[in-house]
Design a protein around this motif. Structure first.
Motif, mmCIF file in Angstrom:
data_model
loop_
_atom_site.group_PDB
_atom_site.id
_atom_site.type_symbol
_atom_site.label_atom_id
_atom_site.label_comp_id
_atom_site.label_asym_id
_atom_site.label_seq_id
_atom_site.Cartn_x
_atom_site.Cartn_y
_atom_site.Cartn_z
ATOM 1 N N GLN A 246 0.826 -1.199 0.000
ATOM 2 C CA GLN A 246 0.000 0.000 0.000
ATOM 3 C C GLN A 246 0.868 1.259 0.000
ATOM 4 O OE1 GLN A 246 -3.555 -0.245 -0.139
ATOM 5 N NE2 GLN A 246 -2.848 -2.330 -0.605
ATOM 6 N N SER A 247 0.297 2.345 -0.491
ATOM 7 C CA SER A 247 0.971 3.644 -0.492
ATOM 8 C C SER A 247 0.212 4.614 0.398
ATOM 9 C CB SER A 247 1.045 4.205 -1.917
ATOM 10 O OG SER A 247 1.804 3.354 -2.755
ATOM 11 N N LEU A 248 0.955 5.461 1.132
ATOM 12 C CA LEU A 248 0.354 6.423 2.043
ATOM 13 C C LEU A 248 0.722 7.843 1.615
ATOM 14 C CD1 LEU A 248 1.050 4.754 5.531
ATOM 15 C CD2 LEU A 248 -0.935 4.481 4.040
ATOM 16 N N ASP A 249 -0.293 8.617 1.255
ATOM 17 C CA ASP A 249 -0.137 10.043 0.974
ATOM 18 C C ASP A 249 -0.725 10.779 2.172
ATOM 19 O OD1 ASP A 249 -0.054 12.610 0.049
ATOM 20 O OD2 ASP A 249 -1.457 12.300 -1.618
ATOM 21 N N LEU A 250 0.104 11.069 3.141
ATOM 22 C CA LEU A 250 -0.378 11.545 4.431
ATOM 23 C C LEU A 250 -1.006 12.929 4.354
ATOM 24 C CD1 LEU A 250 2.568 10.281 6.672
ATOM 25 C CD2 LEU A 250 0.429 9.118 6.124
ATOM 26 N N ASN A 251 -0.406 13.855 3.588
ATOM 27 C CA ASN A 251 -0.958 15.212 3.522
ATOM 28 C C ASN A 251 -1.798 15.462 2.263
ATOM 29 O OD1 ASN A 251 0.990 15.268 1.580
ATOM 30 N ND2 ASN A 251 2.346 16.720 2.650
ATOM 31 N N LYS A 252 -2.061 14.392 1.535
ATOM 32 C CA LYS A 252 -2.959 14.427 0.376
ATOM 33 C C LYS A 252 -2.490 15.425 -0.695
ATOM 34 C CE LYS A 252 -5.184 11.855 3.237
ATOM 35 N NZ LYS A 252 -4.812 10.437 3.290
ATOM 36 N N GLY A 254 -0.650 14.396 -3.301
ATOM 37 C CA GLY A 254 -0.359 13.630 -4.489
ATOM 38 C C GLY A 254 0.991 12.952 -4.483
ATOM 39 N N ARG A 255 1.765 13.131 -3.420
ATOM 40 C CA ARG A 255 3.079 12.478 -3.307
ATOM 41 C C ARG A 255 3.061 11.550 -2.095
ATOM 42 N NH1 ARG A 255 7.035 17.584 -3.423
ATOM 43 N NH2 ARG A 255 5.389 18.301 -2.002
ATOM 44 N N ASN A 256 3.451 10.303 -2.313
ATOM 45 C CA ASN A 256 3.383 9.302 -1.250
ATOM 46 C C ASN A 256 4.590 9.404 -0.326
ATOM 47 O OD1 ASN A 256 0.997 8.141 -2.302
ATOM 48 N ND2 ASN A 256 2.207 6.966 -3.780
ATOM 49 N N GLU A 257 4.310 9.497 0.979
ATOM 50 C CA GLU A 257 5.397 9.478 1.965
ATOM 51 C C GLU A 257 5.917 8.056 2.175
ATOM 52 O OE1 GLU A 257 3.482 13.356 2.567
ATOM 53 O OE2 GLU A 257 2.718 11.328 2.294
ATOM 54 N N PHE A 258 5.041 7.068 2.038
ATOM 55 C CA PHE A 258 5.438 5.671 2.204
ATOM 56 C C PHE A 258 4.848 4.848 1.054
ATOM 57 C CE2 PHE A 258 5.233 7.308 6.600
ATOM 58 C CZ PHE A 258 6.526 7.032 7.015
ATOM 59 N N THR A 259 5.621 3.903 0.553
ATOM 60 C CA THR A 259 5.133 2.979 -0.475
ATOM 61 C C THR A 259 5.495 1.551 -0.073
ATOM 62 O OG1 THR A 259 7.185 3.185 -1.743
ATOM 63 C CG2 THR A 259 5.373 4.676 -2.326
ATOM 64 N N VAL A 315 -13.090 -1.808 14.355
ATOM 65 C CA VAL A 315 -12.696 -0.541 13.741
ATOM 66 C C VAL A 315 -12.199 -0.857 12.330
ATOM 67 C CG1 VAL A 315 -11.133 1.439 13.887
ATOM 68 C CG2 VAL A 315 -12.045 0.416 15.982
ATOM 69 N N TYR A 316 -12.487 0.024 11.368
ATOM 70 C CA TYR A 316 -11.951 -0.198 10.032
ATOM 71 C C TYR A 316 -11.580 1.130 9.391
ATOM 72 C CZ TYR A 316 -16.268 1.302 7.682
ATOM 73 O OH TYR A 316 -17.329 2.035 7.210
ATOM 74 N N GLY A 317 -10.727 1.055 8.395
ATOM 75 C CA GLY A 317 -10.279 2.219 7.646
ATOM 76 C C GLY A 317 -9.257 1.788 6.622
ATOM 77 N N GLY A 318 -8.905 2.704 5.722
ATOM 78 C CA GLY A 318 -7.961 2.366 4.674
ATOM 79 C C GLY A 318 -6.847 3.382 4.560
ATOM 80 N N PRO A 319 -5.917 3.149 3.631
ATOM 81 C CA PRO A 319 -4.784 4.069 3.468
ATOM 82 C C PRO A 319 -5.210 5.512 3.217
ATOM 83 C CG PRO A 319 -4.414 2.041 2.240
ATOM 84 C CD PRO A 319 -5.826 1.986 2.732
ATOM 85 N N GLY A 320 -6.327 5.708 2.531
ATOM 86 C CA GLY A 320 -6.774 7.063 2.235
ATOM 87 C C GLY A 320 -7.250 7.840 3.434
ATOM 88 N N ASP A 321 -7.502 7.169 4.565
ATOM 89 C CA ASP A 321 -7.971 7.847 5.775
ATOM 90 C C ASP A 321 -6.826 8.305 6.673
ATOM 91 O OD1 ASP A 321 -10.729 7.178 5.140
ATOM 92 O OD2 ASP A 321 -10.207 5.126 5.721
ATOM 93 N N ILE A 322 -5.604 7.859 6.398
ATOM 94 C CA ILE A 322 -4.476 8.060 7.311
ATOM 95 C C ILE A 322 -3.794 9.397 7.039
ATOM 96 C CG2 ILE A 322 -2.219 7.140 7.982
ATOM 97 C CD1 ILE A 322 -3.304 4.350 7.369
ATOM 98 N N THR A 323 -3.510 10.131 8.113
ATOM 99 C CA THR A 323 -2.846 11.438 7.995
ATOM 100 C C THR A 323 -1.483 11.465 8.670
ATOM 101 O OG1 THR A 323 -4.002 12.205 9.993
ATOM 102 C CG2 THR A 323 -5.052 12.641 7.854
ATOM 103 N N ALA A 324 -1.131 10.444 9.437
ATOM 104 C CA ALA A 324 0.196 10.343 10.053
ATOM 105 C C ALA A 324 0.476 8.874 10.284
ATOM 106 C CB ALA A 324 0.262 11.116 11.370
#
Length: 896
Positions: A246-252, A254-259, A315-324
């Motif tokens: 999965q990829s995480l774009d924490l501040n949305k 368009g650039r992934n902080e983690f891949t 509890v559930y959620g996905g990569p798009g919900d994560i901010t940190a």
């Protein structure tokens, strides 16, 4: 547990030593249900007093006799008194055998794995007959049969041509007592109370047996029963796997902080209260009309009701919900902020409602001069009536001021998933319903069998015997998948939950060492919620009350289930087999040798039926609710297949020196595809993050194996031995679940289907032994020890240690079983590997004979509260972490 008194009879003596008789080690090449079990209470030579020898030491002697006399490589467990195996559960008794491990259901042993091969690769026989199973595949649930009804279990690790094919790993044969075993009237009664520590409640268990003969011992009758009503509690964390890459774009931006990271998108915390009721009974009639004929008719009935009432917080959620987030060196997300919604609760009901029947008749003929034969006819049926009895009724506990964006995930000091900033979830004033359904899969399995054998045995010469036989089996396994109609599963989303529906909070205050639930969490009963949803108060809160009423009316005004045709089907398997086998023996100098060579032929015809349905559309009823799949009308489907195989085998053994025996064996074996994989079924999961389709495959071929075995055993005395064994299994046509990506209606789905994918080789070494210290001075001469180690590499190494003391009226036993970590599957939850962590469990028992006929006993199981733990690749990626706690028992047993 084991019974310690060792004498019943005119003399009243507390112990008697005796030599082995042929009845102690009688092993049949092919099941003859009327005569296969060796006597449970063998007597001394003619003319002696009527002495019945029982107890743990005697059971070890008799198991050793069986091992030594068997024509193939066999390990056995023998009851130390009538219907009393040394463990309360058959699977838990078998796990003491080298190379055997078990998996548990609600903390109780259910399935076995032998030499690294799972439950489907061992054939389970009951008095020499294949027993129907309530499972969707071939695997046999050993908790269906109580240990009190079984007198002996043989685990054959190498086959003979005369044995039923199907067990590449092993053939497990469970034997019950027969009235002619005793030759007189016998009765046994046992009662006990079980205390499960997590539940904090005492529950009853009882068993009894009566056997008698009459008409000059030409007729015999035996009846036995077992009853269990156990109350259990469990605690479980379950993540349904980790989503990888999965990829995480924490501040949305368009650039992934983690891949390439892995994270859980669903975590549940369950408090499970379970009622486990089982009633089992057997009956046997025997008639000896002449000295050459013996007719045995026997029946079995067992009913097991396991009712799981699981209160779940999730509890559930996905990569798009994560901010940190933080990520470790394994690319595992170890903490993050932000989830999709929630938190949620649900009442998850997962019952197991199993019934098993078998009735059979066996006519054995022994005219003399070495000739014998038998005809055995049986019918067996098993079912699990789970369809429509499972439930999932969820509610969102989001408070007015709660924000999922501030919820935090982390790993505890034990590496377990923990959430914080969940708001005041004990406030249910804003609780709203989500997805609801009744569902389940009912299974029905029916087997009709006919087995025949003719045999000639010679007292001398090179050829010691020849046997031939025919076997016929007609087996039908069907499943019916049912659920509440899709139109009703999400229609109540957003409906407020009345406060009077909430009952006592789920007791999660001390939940696996976590501090998430200091006051527990809210809970309700699915049945109460379902009743409320049929009222105008609930219906009028739905988005379109008129449409809701129409959907209910179309379903008879209820939330009851309907058949899911595409996920239902039947597989019918007709098998005919024939064999011929020669037994040989002689001397090489001063060394005795023996062996057998045989050829088995089998042909199988399979017919799979089901229904085909195409996906027409997928509708999204509302935010946070499950999509609704619209299917075309069901069209009947049928596929047929067949295959035949020749299965040669050879077993040999030789006395290397006095009391040291070398054994070698080679055999071609097969295990047929598991019946659930052969079905024409399709299961569809339309959830956006989980879109998946699972299909069956009627065209699967059987797994073929060439087995090579050697063993060297030193028989120190009748109850003591040391042994080392090695094995290799070359396997072909392995079946694995193969996942591919497909598109349906422009949506990506993971399609999983069982396929024959290739070959494998399993090698292993086993060390085993047992020793009784009868040469030590009293009172230490009552000491004894058993142990074994099985090294199978990636399949999971195991070891067992049992220490015991038996002297006069006292018997004590401490047992420890350990299995190292191993990979359960390469493609499990979320398409990722599932690994099982190392697991060790300790049990203890103590017995005291008040009189030769009455024994008090106490026992403890899982006394150190070992937890089961599954993970994916790395231990921080938790899939399941659960415990059912220790169990204790106190009881009394009497014989008459």
């Amino acid at each position: 547990m084991a019974t310690i008194f060792v004498a019943v009879g005119a003399s009243g003596a507390m112990a008697q030593e005796r030599r082995a008789g042929p009845e102690d080690a009688r092993i049949k090449d092919q099941p003859a249900a009327a005569d296969q079990t060796e006597p449970a209470t063998p007597s001394t030579d003619a003319g002696a007093e009527d002495i019945v020898v029982t107890g743990l030491r005697e059971s070890l002697r008799r198991a050793t006799d069986i091992k030594r006399a068997a024509p193939n490589i066999v390990d056995s467990i023998v009851a130390d008194d009538i219907g009393k195996l040394p463990d309360q559960n058959i699977a838990e008794a078998i796990q003491r055998i080298p190379g055997v491990t078990i998996s548990r259901d609600n903390g109780e042993g259910q399935f076995i794995t032998v030499r690294g091969l799972g439950p489907a690769f061992s054939t389970a026989l009951y008095n020499g007959r294949v027993l129907a199973t309530e499972n969707q595949g071939r695997e046999f649930s050993f908790d269906i049969l109580p240990a009190e009804l079984i007198n002996r279990v043989d685990v054959s690790k190498t086959p003979t041509a005369a044995q039923f094919e199907g067990g590449i790993a092993s053939t497990v044969d469970m034997y019950t007592a027969r009235p002619f075993d005793f030759g007189k009237t016998r009765a046994v009664l046992s009662v006990q109370g079980n205390y499960d520590k997590l539940r904090g409640q005492v529950s009853p268990q009882a068993s009894g047996l009566f056997s008698t003969t009459f008409a000059d011992d030409t007729f015999g009758v035996l009846a036995a029963f077992s009853y269990l009503d156990r109350k259990i509690a469990g605690q479980r964390i379950f993540t349904d796997g980790w989503e990888a890459n999965q990829s995480l774009d924490l501040n949305k931006d368009g650039r992934n902080e983690f891949t390439g990271v892995s994270l859980p998108t669903y975590v549940e915390y369950g408090v499970n209260s379970t009622s486990r009721k089982r009633f089992s009974g057997i009956g046997t009639l025997q008639w000896r009309p002449s000295s050459t004929l013996l007719l045995t008719v026997d029946g079995l009935y067992s009913k097991l009701d396991v009712n799981d009432d699981n209160k779940v917080f999730f509890v559930y959620g996905g990569p798009g919900d994560i901010t940190a987030a933080t990520v470790d060196a394994n690319n595992t997300v170890t903490s993050y902020t932000g989830i999709a919604s929630g938190p949620f609760i649900t009442n998850q009901i997962r019952p197991r409602l199993a019934q098993t029947y078998q009735i059979g008749g066996n006519l054995e003929w022994k005219p003399g001069n070495g000739f014998s034969g038998f005809v055995d006819v049986s019918w067996s049926r098993a079912s699990d009536d789970t369809g429509g009895n499972q439930a999932w009724f969820e509610s969102n506990l989001s408070g007015v001021n709660y924000s999922p964006a501030t919820t935090q995930f982390s790993l505890s000091s034990k590496g377990l998933p923990v959430y914080s900033n969940l708001g005041d979830f004990t406030d249910t004033s804003n609780a709203r319903l989500g997805y609801i359904t009744y569902e389940g899969v009912s299974v029905d399995d029916e087997i009709f069998q006919v087995n025949t054998q003719a045999k000639y045995e010679s007292a001398g010469g090179l050829l010691r015997g020849i046997s031939a036989g025919l076997n016929y089996s007609d087996r039908t396994k069907g499943r019916e998948s049912t659920k509440t109609p899709d139109a009703l599963q999400s229609v109540f989303g957003g409906v407020r939950v009345p406060q009077n529906l909430f009952g006592k909070s789920a007791d999660a205050r001390d939940f696996l060492g976590l501090d998430m639930f200091p006051d527990g969490f809210p809970a309700y009963a699915a049945g109460d919620v379902a009743a409320y949803l049929l009222t105008d108060a609930a219906i009028n809160q739905t988005r379109d009350p008129t449409a809701t009423r129409a959907a209910l009316a179309a379903n008879g005004g209820t939330l009851d289930v309907v058949l899911v045709p595409s996920n239902s089907g039947t597989a019918r398997e007709k098998t005919i087999s024939a064999f011929v086998q020669g037994s040989f023996g002689g001397e090489l100098g001063s060394r005795n040798w023996s062996g057998n060579v045989g050829l088995r032929w089998t042909r199988t015809n399979v017919t799979s039926t089901g229904f085909g349905q195409e996906i027409l559309s997928i509708d999204q009823p509302g935010p946070g609710l499950d999509p609704v799949v619209n299917l075309s009308p069901a069209q009947p489907l049928e596929e047929k297949g067949n295959y035949g195989q020749f299965l040669p085998s050879a077993n040999a053994k030789i006395d290397v020196v006095q009391d040291v025996i070398f054994q070698a064996a080679v055999a071609r074996t097969l295990t047929r595809p598991t019946l659930s994989d052969l079905l024409l079924i399709r299961n569809i999961n339309p959830r956006p993050r989980e879109r998946a389709i699972t299909d069956g495959n009627p065209g699967l071929l059987p797994l073929i194996g060439w087995n090579y075995d050697v063993a060297l055993t030193w028989y120190i005395d009748r109850a003591s031995y040391l042994s080392v064994a090695g094995f290799q299994k070359d396997l072909r046509n392995l079946t694995e679940s193969v996942t591919t990506n497909i598109q349906i209606l422009g949506l990506d789905f993971r399609r999983t289907r069982p396929e024959n994918v290739g070959n494998d080789r399993i090698r292993g070494v086993e060390f085993s032994g047992q020793y009784t210290f009868s040469g030590l001075p009293a009172p230490f001469d009552g000491l004894g020890v058993q142990g074994n180690v099985s090294l199978v590499g990636e399949e999971g190494n195991t070891y067992n240690v049992v220490g015991f003391y038996e002297k006069g009226p006292l018997q004590m036993r401490l047992a420890y079983n350990y299995r190292g970590s191993y990979e359960l599957t390469e493609r499990g939850n979320r398409g990722q590997p599932v690994n099982v962590a190392a697991y060790g469990i300790a049990d203890a028992s103590i017995n005291f004979a008040l009189t030769p006929n009455v024994t008090l006993f106490a026992q403890g199981l899982n006394i150190f509260n070992e937890k089961t733990f599954n993970y994916s690749v790395f231990s921080e990626r938790v899939i399941t972490y659960e415990t059912y706690g220790p169990r204790y028992a106190l009881g009394v047993r009497a014989t008459f």
